[in-house]
Design a protein around this motif. Structure first.
Motif, mmCIF file in Angstrom:
data_model
loop_
_atom_site.group_PDB
_atom_site.id
_atom_site.type_symbol
_atom_site.label_atom_id
_atom_site.label_comp_id
_atom_site.label_asym_id
_atom_site.label_seq_id
_atom_site.Cartn_x
_atom_site.Cartn_y
_atom_site.Cartn_z
ATOM 1 N N TYR A 183 0.832 -1.216 0.000
ATOM 2 C CA TYR A 183 0.000 0.000 0.000
ATOM 3 C C TYR A 183 0.858 1.254 0.000
ATOM 4 C CZ TYR A 183 0.954 0.190 5.031
ATOM 5 O OH TYR A 183 1.581 0.243 6.247
ATOM 6 N N TYR A 184 0.215 2.334 -0.382
ATOM 7 C CA TYR A 184 0.826 3.672 -0.346
ATOM 8 C C TYR A 184 -0.270 4.628 0.082
ATOM 9 C CZ TYR A 184 2.417 8.159 -2.297
ATOM 10 O OH TYR A 184 2.759 9.465 -2.472
ATOM 11 N N GLN A 185 0.008 5.438 1.108
ATOM 12 C CA GLN A 185 -0.997 6.399 1.584
ATOM 13 C C GLN A 185 -0.423 7.796 1.452
ATOM 14 O OE1 GLN A 185 -1.365 4.805 5.547
ATOM 15 N NE2 GLN A 185 -3.151 3.597 5.009
ATOM 16 N N ARG A 186 -1.199 8.697 0.831
ATOM 17 C CA ARG A 186 -0.669 10.051 0.736
ATOM 18 C C ARG A 186 -1.534 11.006 1.554
ATOM 19 N NH1 ARG A 186 -1.493 11.445 -5.624
ATOM 20 N NH2 ARG A 186 -3.581 10.652 -5.699
ATOM 21 N N PRO A 187 -0.923 12.089 2.061
ATOM 22 C CA PRO A 187 -1.680 13.001 2.920
ATOM 23 C C PRO A 187 -2.706 13.800 2.129
ATOM 24 C CG PRO A 187 0.528 13.851 2.515
ATOM 25 C CD PRO A 187 0.475 12.510 1.871
ATOM 26 N N LEU A 188 -3.834 14.107 2.768
ATOM 27 C CA LEU A 188 -4.818 15.010 2.184
ATOM 28 C C LEU A 188 -4.670 16.371 2.876
ATOM 29 C CD1 LEU A 188 -7.891 12.583 2.098
ATOM 30 C CD2 LEU A 188 -6.313 13.140 0.246
ATOM 31 N N GLU A 189 -5.343 17.370 2.355
ATOM 32 C CA GLU A 189 -5.279 18.699 2.981
ATOM 33 C C GLU A 189 -5.879 18.632 4.388
ATOM 34 O OE1 GLU A 189 -3.681 21.100 1.352
ATOM 35 O OE2 GLU A 189 -3.432 19.643 -0.262
ATOM 36 N N GLN A 198 -3.461 12.160 9.352
ATOM 37 C CA GLN A 198 -3.081 11.258 8.247
ATOM 38 C C GLN A 198 -1.816 11.835 7.640
ATOM 39 O OE1 GLN A 198 -6.787 11.587 5.998
ATOM 40 N NE2 GLN A 198 -7.049 9.381 6.160
ATOM 41 N N ARG A 199 -0.689 11.212 7.953
ATOM 42 C CA ARG A 199 0.577 11.814 7.512
ATOM 43 C C ARG A 199 1.030 11.334 6.137
ATOM 44 N NH1 ARG A 199 1.884 12.259 13.083
ATOM 45 N NH2 ARG A 199 2.211 10.030 13.237
ATOM 46 N N GLY A 200 0.516 10.224 5.699
ATOM 47 C CA GLY A 200 1.013 9.652 4.443
ATOM 48 C C GLY A 200 2.113 8.652 4.743
#
Ligand code: ACO
Length: 319
Positions: A183-189, A198-200
């Motif tokens: 998985y890969y998680q990216r931060p939202l505004e 949610q840091r990413g």
């Protein structure tokens, strides 16, 4: 459905294993022996959307069509600079198309999912000419301090134009819930009402688990598609697998008891380009004459999700 044109586009920068070992605790020997990768192309000055437009234009030229003759554009993409508009809309602008556009994220299985969707639209007579383009920059998903992932990936765009025909004989796509292996998680505004952080997280991969899932899913997918079409493994001329790891390709080949020449590869010079890997290899084989009119071709992919896909068709170009 049948394929009537292919095209691809690569970044200009070639990065060797030695170049990576300057800033990562790795070696050419480790990368080469564990993955089969010697070098990969990585985006430096280019934009992914421009690579996608170039690949698409080449596929249209190969098909003898213009953008205005397309009825649909389906783009497989995991990440790019734009979240919206979709990269397929950006491609449409670059090739002067005025048809509906949609992006699809099935990770590395994207090309198989796009073809399956295109076949359904064509069968339903909702579209005749469809551009499928896979544009990926996985090098922007991994941490360049993480030797477990950074050494594996390359960037690319590759496209195919499909239209009505009877070359496609079977297609199967599937997915099962295993987000924790890849998985890969990216931060939202930031939003004043959101109470958690949610840091990413850069691309995380449990390589050993993905390896096992990939081998099992690919072998099973190919056996299923052979059963669907009533063909034996020996009757297939080319098995074009997702280029993730040479050892995965070799293990699947051995399990199917097929000779090496039936499992083409370009991972040594391209790395894992996510969903672009299969159409990129297809385009190279089309242009260097490896694919002959009438050849039986199996495509097989796997990726995050966990997603899998396999299809079987007759090559109807190069007559
Ligand atoms: N250089 C040197 N050493 C490394 C590197 C590196 N680049 N990467 C890992 N190592 C080390 C590990 O830290 C480990 O050390 P340890 O034993 O001290 O802990 C050792 O090498 C062995 O690591 P393994 O995980 O056992 O290596 P393995 O042989 O399984 O190969 C690999 C790892 C290449 C990731 C393999 O498991 C693989 O290819 N898996 C599938 C990957 C894949 O297909 N990904 C698809 C992505 S799809 C998408 O949608 C993005």
């Amino acid at each position: 459905m049948k394929i009537i044109g292919t095209g691809s586009s690569l970044p200009s920068l070639s990065v060797t294993n030695e170049m990576l070992s300057v800033f990562l605790d790795t070696s050419d020997e480790w990368i080469r022996s564990r993955t089969g990768i010697l070098e990969r192309r990585i985006i430096s000055d280019e934009n992914l959307k421009d690579l996608a437009i170039e690949a698409s234009q080449k596929a249209l030229d190969d098909a003898g069509l213009t953008g205005s003759e397309l009825d649909y554009i389906i783009c497989s993409n995991v990440v790019n600079y734009y979240v919206t508009p979709s990269i397929s809309c950006l491609v449409a602008g670059g090739i002067q198309a005025a048809c509906p556009c949609v992006d699809l994220n099935a990770a590395c299985t994207g090309f198989l999912y796009c073809l399956d969707m295109a076949a359904a639209y064509i069968a339903a007579k909702k579209a005749k000419n469809i551009l499928v383009v896979c544009a990926e920059e996985p090098t922007r998903m991994c941490s360049w301090k993480d030797r477990n992932t950074a050494v594996l990936f390359g960037d690319a765009a590759a496209a195919a134009v499909v239209t009505e025909g009877d070359a496609f004989r079977a297609s199967r796509i599937s997915a099962f819930h295993r987000p924790e292996v890849l998985y890969y998680q990216r931060p939202l505004e930031d939003c004043p009402f959101v109470k958690y952080q949610q840091r990413g997280v850069p691309l995380y991969m449990n390589g050993k688990e993905v390896f096992k899932l990939a081998v099992n899913a690919s072998t099973q997918g190919i056996e299923n598609i052979l059963a669907d079409t009533g063909l034996t493994a020996d009757q297939v001329d080319h098995y074009i697998l997702h280029q993730a790891n040479m050892r995965i390709i070799e293990t699947v080949r051995t399990q199917l008891r097929q000779p090496p020449h039936k499992f083409p590869h370009n991972i040594e010079s391209r790395g894992n380009t996510s969903s672009a890997s299969i159409p990129l290899l297809l385009d190279e084989m089309h242009r260097n004459g490896t694919l002959q009119y009438g050849d039986t071709v199996v495509l097989c992919g796997f990726g995050a999700g966990f997603t899998t896909g396999t299809c079987l068709f007759t090559w109807t170009m190069n007559e």
